[in-house]
Design an enzyme around this catalytic site. Sequence first.
Site, PDB file in Angstrom:
ATOM      1  N   ARG A 141      11.284  -0.376  -8.158  1.00  0.00           N
ATOM      2  CA  ARG A 141      11.476   1.186  -8.451  1.00  0.00           C
ATOM      3  C   ARG A 141      12.893   1.588  -7.880  1.00  0.00           C
ATOM      4  O   ARG A 141      13.265   0.852  -6.917  1.00  0.00           O
ATOM      5  CB  ARG A 141      10.393   1.962  -7.795  1.00  0.00           C
ATOM      6  N   GLY A 177       5.460   2.484  -0.019  1.00  0.00           N
ATOM      7  CA  GLY A 177       4.969   1.195  -0.195  1.00  0.00           C
ATOM      8  C   GLY A 177       3.710   1.252  -0.977  1.00  0.00           C
ATOM      9  O   GLY A 177       3.300   2.230  -1.288  1.00  0.00           O
ATOM     10  N   ARG A 183      -2.989  -3.546 -13.673  1.00  0.00           N
ATOM     11  CA  ARG A 183      -1.698  -3.170 -14.436  1.00  0.00           C
ATOM     12  C   ARG A 183      -0.973  -4.194 -14.778  1.00  0.00           C
ATOM     13  O   ARG A 183      -0.333  -5.103 -13.711  1.00  0.00           O
ATOM     14  CB  ARG A 183      -0.861  -1.915 -13.625  1.00  0.00           C
ATOM     15  N   ASP A 232      10.160   7.010  -6.435  1.00  0.00           N
ATOM     16  CA  ASP A 232       9.248   5.685  -6.251  1.00  0.00           C
ATOM     17  C   ASP A 232       8.391   5.665  -7.576  1.00  0.00           C
ATOM     18  O   ASP A 232       7.966   4.421  -7.626  1.00  0.00           O
ATOM     19  CB  ASP A 232       8.098   5.966  -5.040  1.00  0.00           C
ATOM     20  N   ASN A 233       8.484   6.518  -8.513  1.00  0.00           N
ATOM     21  CA  ASN A 233       7.824   6.545  -9.681  1.00  0.00           C
ATOM     22  C   ASN A 233       8.857   6.220 -10.918  1.00  0.00           C
ATOM     23  O   ASN A 233       8.561   6.568 -12.062  1.00  0.00           O
ATOM     24  CB  ASN A 233       7.074   7.606  -9.847  1.00  0.00           C
ATOM     25  N   ASP A 293      -7.358   5.148   1.743  1.00  0.00           N
ATOM     26  CA  ASP A 293      -8.445   4.338   1.682  1.00  0.00           C
ATOM     27  C   ASP A 293      -7.854   3.092   0.953  1.00  0.00           C
ATOM     28  O   ASP A 293      -8.456   2.015   0.780  1.00  0.00           O
ATOM     29  CB  ASP A 293      -9.626   4.812   1.345  1.00  0.00           C
ATOM     30  N   GLY A 317       0.271   1.523  -1.329  1.00  0.00           N
ATOM     31  CA  GLY A 317      -0.923   1.873  -0.426  1.00  0.00           C
ATOM     32  C   GLY A 317      -2.064   1.686  -1.135  1.00  0.00           C
ATOM     33  O   GLY A 317      -3.171   1.603  -0.266  1.00  0.00           O
ATOM     34  N   LYS A 352      -5.000  -1.952  -8.995  1.00  0.00           N
ATOM     35  CA  LYS A 352      -4.923  -0.666  -8.274  1.00  0.00           C
ATOM     36  C   LYS A 352      -6.055  -0.502  -7.929  1.00  0.00           C
ATOM     37  O   LYS A 352      -7.011  -0.088  -8.568  1.00  0.00           O
ATOM     38  CB  LYS A 352      -4.152   0.353  -9.353  1.00  0.00           C
TER      39      LYS A 352
END
Length: 486
Positions: free
Chosen positions: A179, A86, A172, A248-249, A121, A88, A109
């Site tokens: 994905r 997910g 972005r 996931d990419n 973080d 993050g 991002k």
Amino acid sequence: MPFTFDNTYARLPDAFFKRIAPAPVGAPVMIRLNDSLAAELGIDVAELASPTGLAILSGNQQADGSEPLAMAYSGHQFGGFSPQLGDGRAILLGEIVGNDGVRRDVQLKGSGPTPFSRRGDGRSALGPVLREYIISEAMAALGVPTTRALAVVASGDHVVREGMMPGGVFTRVAQSHIRIGTFQWFAARQDLDNLRVLADYVIARHYPALQQEENPYLALLNKVIERQARLIAHWIQLGFIHGVMNTDNMTVSGETIDYGPCAFMDTYHPAKTFSSIDHQGRYAFGNQGPIGQWNLTRFAETLLPLLHADQNTAIAMAEAALDTFTDLHQTALQTRFAARIGLEPDHADDWSLVESLLQAMADGKADFTLVFRHLATALDSGSDDTVTRLFNQPTAIVAWMNVWRTRLQHVGRSQSLALMRSTNPVYIPRNHRIEEAIKAGNAGDFKPFHRLNQVLQHPFTEQADCSEYEAAPAPDEVVHATFCGT
Ligand code: AMP
Ligand code: MG
């Protein structure tokens, strides 16, 4: 207000995301705003450049109509499945519809923690933000389908990485952030209802023509296979190594996403990797095609229950679809590489000509981009020297160029030159130039970053006083590893 949001993902069931607003940053400064992209997308550039625009792009103010959320997804990372990834360190602000009628996500991002952050973080150092801006915009200028960079904001805060680093927020823009891993999220939870909702959403958003197909889910699988087969061929032909081709990419839209430990090769070698975490070379330059097919197989697995009620029939359909990957990919590769040596892809033998060139480049430790670029110079001038001097030992390339020149006699010289000039870039985002821009940026000097971006906007056109952007790195400038930087 700079954005006119029109959100659809936020209307999907709760299982698709967690609602979360960006966390404010201390002292945001706009480092770069992509005016031309903003204009293309119908965004009010003046509004975006205003203090309100800066506040929105740094996460300090919520834009009207924004419904911020972190998307849920899973993914195979280096071959191992992580059910719970997910967003993050990314937050979707909302969607806009551009002047071209295409719907796009606007995402921050590095805008703070989300329910998916777990140990992270949710922040980003400025360096990786500058890096993603440079490479994604360079890819767009090179004609490669890619997510885009709308803005870079320096947060004024520090993040703890290898020491304290200045922080950044990246904006972005993507046709979507869905994905293969998004499909895996629902498949892993055996949530067939939401899997179908997702597939229907993707078809409606990205491939509406497929709604007319007899089996739209099979058509979707075929379409994603086709897009990715071509996309990966496009990367390879430019010497690009994605570096972290986890599921996931990999987008279902066919756009390149996630410019972490990626790189454009200088010296050619098919086993080249840059990523500091890719110890096995899983995502090496020459593995990208097979890995793409592996990832698409994971995608096909998620779709099985939608393809057919009978599992064996579904598997047979998926296998037949996946079998098309190799041909699609190889044809795209051959067409692109043929153009780079001045040929229309009409002869079966031309691929072996390309292969022997690549072999000579690997053996002679030649610079990938410069060899292709100077093949055009050689054709123009009649002298092979600009090419042969790029090789450690010239025997193989001298022989190759004789064969090549003979082959070219069957093509018009001006036609070959035109093909080569439109496909062989003069400027690529060289690693050492990116590092130089990041280093200066971390010290508060963004001139090298801006200049590099400017040169890379016209990669196929020779520009005055830019030879340092064209040149291969000197031995002490060579970058051997690139990092995720998260
Ligand atoms: P990536 O390497 O960008 O593909 O990210 C892999 C996963 O790690 C994703 O779920 C990211 O959201 C998460 N992640 C990466 N960096 C951070 C960070 N600084 N804070 C929280 N999560 C992160
Ligand atoms: Mg990622």
